[in-house]
Every structure is written in C-alpha cells, then in structure tokens.
Design a protein around this motif. Structure first.
Motif, PDB file in Angstrom:
ATOM      1  N   VAL A  30       1.590  -4.385  15.150  1.00  0.00           N
ATOM      2  CA  VAL A  30       2.377  -4.522  13.917  1.00  0.00           C
ATOM      3  C   VAL A  30       1.871  -5.691  13.079  1.00  0.00           C
ATOM      4  N   ILE A  31       1.562  -6.799  13.725  1.00  0.00           N
ATOM      5  CA  ILE A  31       1.053  -7.976  13.006  1.00  0.00           C
ATOM      6  C   ILE A  31      -0.261  -7.647  12.305  1.00  0.00           C
ATOM      7  N   VAL A  32      -1.174  -7.017  13.038  1.00  0.00           N
ATOM      8  CA  VAL A  32      -2.489  -6.691  12.466  1.00  0.00           C
ATOM      9  C   VAL A  32      -2.343  -5.630  11.378  1.00  0.00           C
ATOM     10  N   PHE A  33      -1.504  -4.636  11.621  1.00  0.00           N
ATOM     11  CA  PHE A  33      -1.269  -3.582  10.636  1.00  0.00           C
ATOM     12  C   PHE A  33      -0.758  -4.182   9.325  1.00  0.00           C
ATOM     13  N   ASP A  34       0.274  -5.016   9.402  1.00  0.00           N
ATOM     14  CA  ASP A  34       0.845  -5.640   8.200  1.00  0.00           C
ATOM     15  C   ASP A  34      -0.175  -6.518   7.492  1.00  0.00           C
ATOM     16  N   PHE A  35      -0.932  -7.292   8.264  1.00  0.00           N
ATOM     17  CA  PHE A  35      -1.948  -8.167   7.677  1.00  0.00           C
ATOM     18  C   PHE A  35      -2.986  -7.333   6.922  1.00  0.00           C
ATOM     19  N   CYS A  36      -3.459  -6.269   7.549  1.00  0.00           N
ATOM     20  CA  CYS A  36      -4.473  -5.419   6.919  1.00  0.00           C
ATOM     21  C   CYS A  36      -3.932  -4.734   5.664  1.00  0.00           C
ATOM     22  N   LEU A  37      -2.681  -4.286   5.705  1.00  0.00           N
ATOM     23  CA  LEU A  37      -2.087  -3.675   4.507  1.00  0.00           C
ATOM     24  C   LEU A  37      -2.049  -4.671   3.356  1.00  0.00           C
ATOM     25  N   LYS A  38      -1.684  -5.911   3.646  1.00  0.00           N
ATOM     26  CA  LYS A  38      -1.627  -6.938   2.601  1.00  0.00           C
ATOM     27  C   LYS A  38      -3.026  -7.259   2.072  1.00  0.00           C
ATOM     28  N   ILE A  39      -4.006  -7.234   2.956  1.00  0.00           N
ATOM     29  CA  ILE A  39      -5.390  -7.472   2.524  1.00  0.00           C
ATOM     30  C   ILE A  39      -5.836  -6.354   1.584  1.00  0.00           C
ATOM     31  N   VAL A  40      -5.607  -5.109   1.999  1.00  0.00           N
ATOM     32  CA  VAL A  40      -6.075  -3.958   1.222  1.00  0.00           C
ATOM     33  C   VAL A  40      -5.399  -3.894  -0.142  1.00  0.00           C
ATOM     34  N   THR A  41      -4.105  -4.164  -0.205  1.00  0.00           N
ATOM     35  CA  THR A  41      -3.377  -4.038  -1.469  1.00  0.00           C
ATOM     36  C   THR A  41      -3.370  -5.334  -2.278  1.00  0.00           C
ATOM     37  N   HIS A 100       0.512   8.667   5.259  1.00  0.00           N
ATOM     38  CA  HIS A 100       0.932   8.634   3.844  1.00  0.00           C
ATOM     39  C   HIS A 100       0.918   7.206   3.313  1.00  0.00           C
ATOM     40  N   GLU A 101       1.415   6.271   4.115  1.00  0.00           N
ATOM     41  CA  GLU A 101       1.453   4.861   3.722  1.00  0.00           C
ATOM     42  C   GLU A 101       0.028   4.308   3.557  1.00  0.00           C
ATOM     43  N   LEU A 102      -0.843   4.682   4.470  1.00  0.00           N
ATOM     44  CA  LEU A 102      -2.227   4.192   4.394  1.00  0.00           C
ATOM     45  C   LEU A 102      -2.962   4.769   3.196  1.00  0.00           C
ATOM     46  N   ILE A 103      -2.760   6.033   2.950  1.00  0.00           N
ATOM     47  CA  ILE A 103      -3.409   6.666   1.800  1.00  0.00           C
ATOM     48  C   ILE A 103      -2.989   5.961   0.519  1.00  0.00           C
ATOM     49  N   ALA A 104      -1.686   5.716   0.372  1.00  0.00           N
ATOM     50  CA  ALA A 104      -1.191   5.020  -0.829  1.00  0.00           C
ATOM     51  C   ALA A 104      -1.766   3.612  -0.922  1.00  0.00           C
ATOM     52  N   ALA A 105      -1.803   2.896   0.190  1.00  0.00           N
ATOM     53  CA  ALA A 105      -2.328   1.522   0.193  1.00  0.00           C
ATOM     54  C   ALA A 105      -3.801   1.495  -0.187  1.00  0.00           C
ATOM     55  N   ILE A 106      -4.578   2.406   0.358  1.00  0.00           N
ATOM     56  CA  ILE A 106      -6.018   2.429   0.055  1.00  0.00           C
ATOM     57  C   ILE A 106      -6.252   2.807  -1.404  1.00  0.00           C
ATOM     58  N   GLU A 107      -5.476   3.781  -1.907  1.00  0.00           N
ATOM     59  CA  GLU A 107      -5.611   4.156  -3.318  1.00  0.00           C
ATOM     60  C   GLU A 107      -5.336   2.963  -4.232  1.00  0.00           C
ATOM     61  N   ILE A 108      -4.321   2.177  -3.896  1.00  0.00           N
ATOM     62  CA  ILE A 108      -4.007   0.970  -4.677  1.00  0.00           C
ATOM     63  C   ILE A 108      -5.126  -0.064  -4.505  1.00  0.00           C
ATOM     64  N   GLY A 109      -5.562  -0.246  -3.276  1.00  0.00           N
ATOM     65  CA  GLY A 109      -6.536  -1.287  -2.954  1.00  0.00           C
ATOM     66  C   GLY A 109      -7.902  -1.106  -3.567  1.00  0.00           C
ATOM     67  N   ILE A 110      -8.309   0.126  -3.807  1.00  0.00           N
ATOM     68  CA  ILE A 110      -9.663   0.344  -4.338  1.00  0.00           C
ATOM     69  C   ILE A 110      -9.703   0.372  -5.864  1.00  0.00           C
ATOM     70  N   GLN A 111      -8.537   0.407  -6.496  1.00  0.00           N
ATOM     71  CA  GLN A 111      -8.506   0.390  -7.965  1.00  0.00           C
ATOM     72  C   GLN A 111      -9.120  -0.909  -8.466  1.00  0.00           C
ATOM     73  N   GLY A 112     -10.054  -0.787  -9.353  1.00  0.00           N
ATOM     74  CA  GLY A 112     -10.695  -1.963  -9.922  1.00  0.00           C
ATOM     75  C   GLY A 112     -11.651  -2.665  -8.972  1.00  0.00           C
ATOM     76  N   GLY A 113     -11.902  -2.070  -7.812  1.00  0.00           N
ATOM     77  CA  GLY A 113     -12.792  -2.668  -6.826  1.00  0.00           C
ATOM     78  C   GLY A 113     -14.252  -2.386  -7.129  1.00  0.00           C
ATOM     79  N   SER A 114     -15.102  -2.944  -6.317  1.00  0.00           N
ATOM     80  CA  SER A 114     -16.545  -2.737  -6.471  1.00  0.00           C
ATOM     81  C   SER A 114     -16.903  -1.289  -6.156  1.00  0.00           C
ATOM     82  N   VAL A 115     -18.105  -0.920  -6.504  1.00  0.00           N
ATOM     83  CA  VAL A 115     -18.601   0.428  -6.219  1.00  0.00           C
ATOM     84  C   VAL A 115     -18.571   0.682  -4.707  1.00  0.00           C
ATOM     85  N   GLY A 116     -18.997  -0.313  -3.934  1.00  0.00           N
ATOM     86  CA  GLY A 116     -19.016  -0.171  -2.480  1.00  0.00           C
ATOM     87  C   GLY A 116     -17.617   0.011  -1.901  1.00  0.00           C
TER      88      GLY A 116
END
Length: 183
Positions: free
Chosen positions: A110-121, A148-164
């Motif tokens: 749970v700790i790692v999951f929450d940390f990673c979600l905050k990093i991605v978003t 579903h939660e991960l898909i939404a987080a990744i979609e938010i996280g990659i907006q405005g991100g680098s090409v990579g």
C-alpha cells in the motif's frame, strides 16, 4: 587495493565527497562486492540524506543492485520506509529503480502503491514517473481490480510529458487494457 584504501566509513564517504562520476560509483561498487559487510555503511550514508553525498551513495546502491540484487534485497524494506518526496529527485529515481527490480513485501504494498501513484500524477521528473509506472503495472498484474485507477493515473501522468514518457505510458495503457480484457 580495498584493504589499503578503505579503513572506515569516513573514507567511503570521502569517495562521494570527492566528485560525482561513474568511476567513483563503480569503485564503491567494487569495494562492496569485495567486502559485502561494508554495504551496511553504504546504506547508512544513503539514509543520512546529506547532500550531495547521499545522492551519490544511492546511485552506487542502484548500480550495485543491477548486478548483485541479492546483496541489496535485505534492505528493500528500509528503502520503502525511507521513500520521501523530500530532497533531490535522485533519491526518488534510484529508489524506484531499485524497487522496480524487486518483489515488494506484502506489508508495504500500500505504501509503495500510494507513493507511485503520487509520483505518476504529480509534477515529478520523467525517470521517476517511468519507474513508478513499471511498479504500478506489476501491482495491476496481481490485483486486476485496480486497473481502472491505474489507467486514469497514467493518462493524467503522461499529459504534457516527454515523448519517452508518453511512449512508455501509452504502451503500459495498452498492456493494462489487454489485461483488463482477459479478466
């Protein structure tokens, strides 16, 4: 050579104070490989969070983990307990890179999951986001109900991100959608 150069932690720390270069990092990794007992001291320097020495030490720990993950494995729980948004981005990047190569202990998922979600978003560096996405995908493989939660987080996280970041993010979204279709 190790015995001649290395006498105590202060000398190991001195290597990181000298300059930041791959040669110093590799030198420390060689020292640890020859004398694994010194890994405790390297970990101690990392967790002191003293700039720039700790940042350089975590780079050495990351390089060590690439080739000798069994040496670093006993410290994974400590790495998780020391995850933080404070300090230089290198701490997040190298910590996540190390964690991406290891099983996350169930008690800390749970700790790692929450940390990673905050990093991605969040407003984090690309490399940290990439390693966080990788870790989150591994969670989705184990727990399909979080897709579903991960898909939404990744979609938010990659907006405005680098090409990579967009490339890896979109490839991960495709894999998550395929996983979701199988469940």
């Amino acid at each position: 050579m190790v015995g001649v150069f290395y006498k105590n932690q202060m000398q190991l720390k001195t290597i990181f104070e000298d300059r930041n270069c791959r040669a110093n990092t590799d030198f420390v990794v060689d020292i640890i490989v020859q004398k694994p007992i010194l890994l405790n001291e390297l970990i101690g320097i990392v967790f002191e969070k003293e700039e720039p020495v700790s940042r350089r030490a975590i780079w050495a720990l990351d390089v060590l983990d690439e080739s000798y993950p069994k040496l670093v494995e006993p410290f994974i729980e400590d790495m998780i307990k020391n995850l933080s948004f404070e300090g230089h981005d290198a701490f997040k990047r190298h910590s996540l890179r190390i964690l991406s190569r290891h099983q996350i202990p169930e008690t800390y998922e749970v700790i790692v999951f929450d940390f990673c979600l905050k990093i991605v978003t969040g407003n984090e560096a690309t490399a940290s986001k990439l390693f966080a996405i990788h870790i989150l995908y591994r969670f989705a493989e184990k727990e399909p109900e979080i897709m579903h939660e991960l898909i939404a987080a990744i979609e938010i996280g990659i907006q405005g991100g680098s090409v990579g970041l967009k490339n890896i993010g979109n490839k991960t979204l495709i894999k998550l959608n395929k996983l979701q279709a199988l469940k």
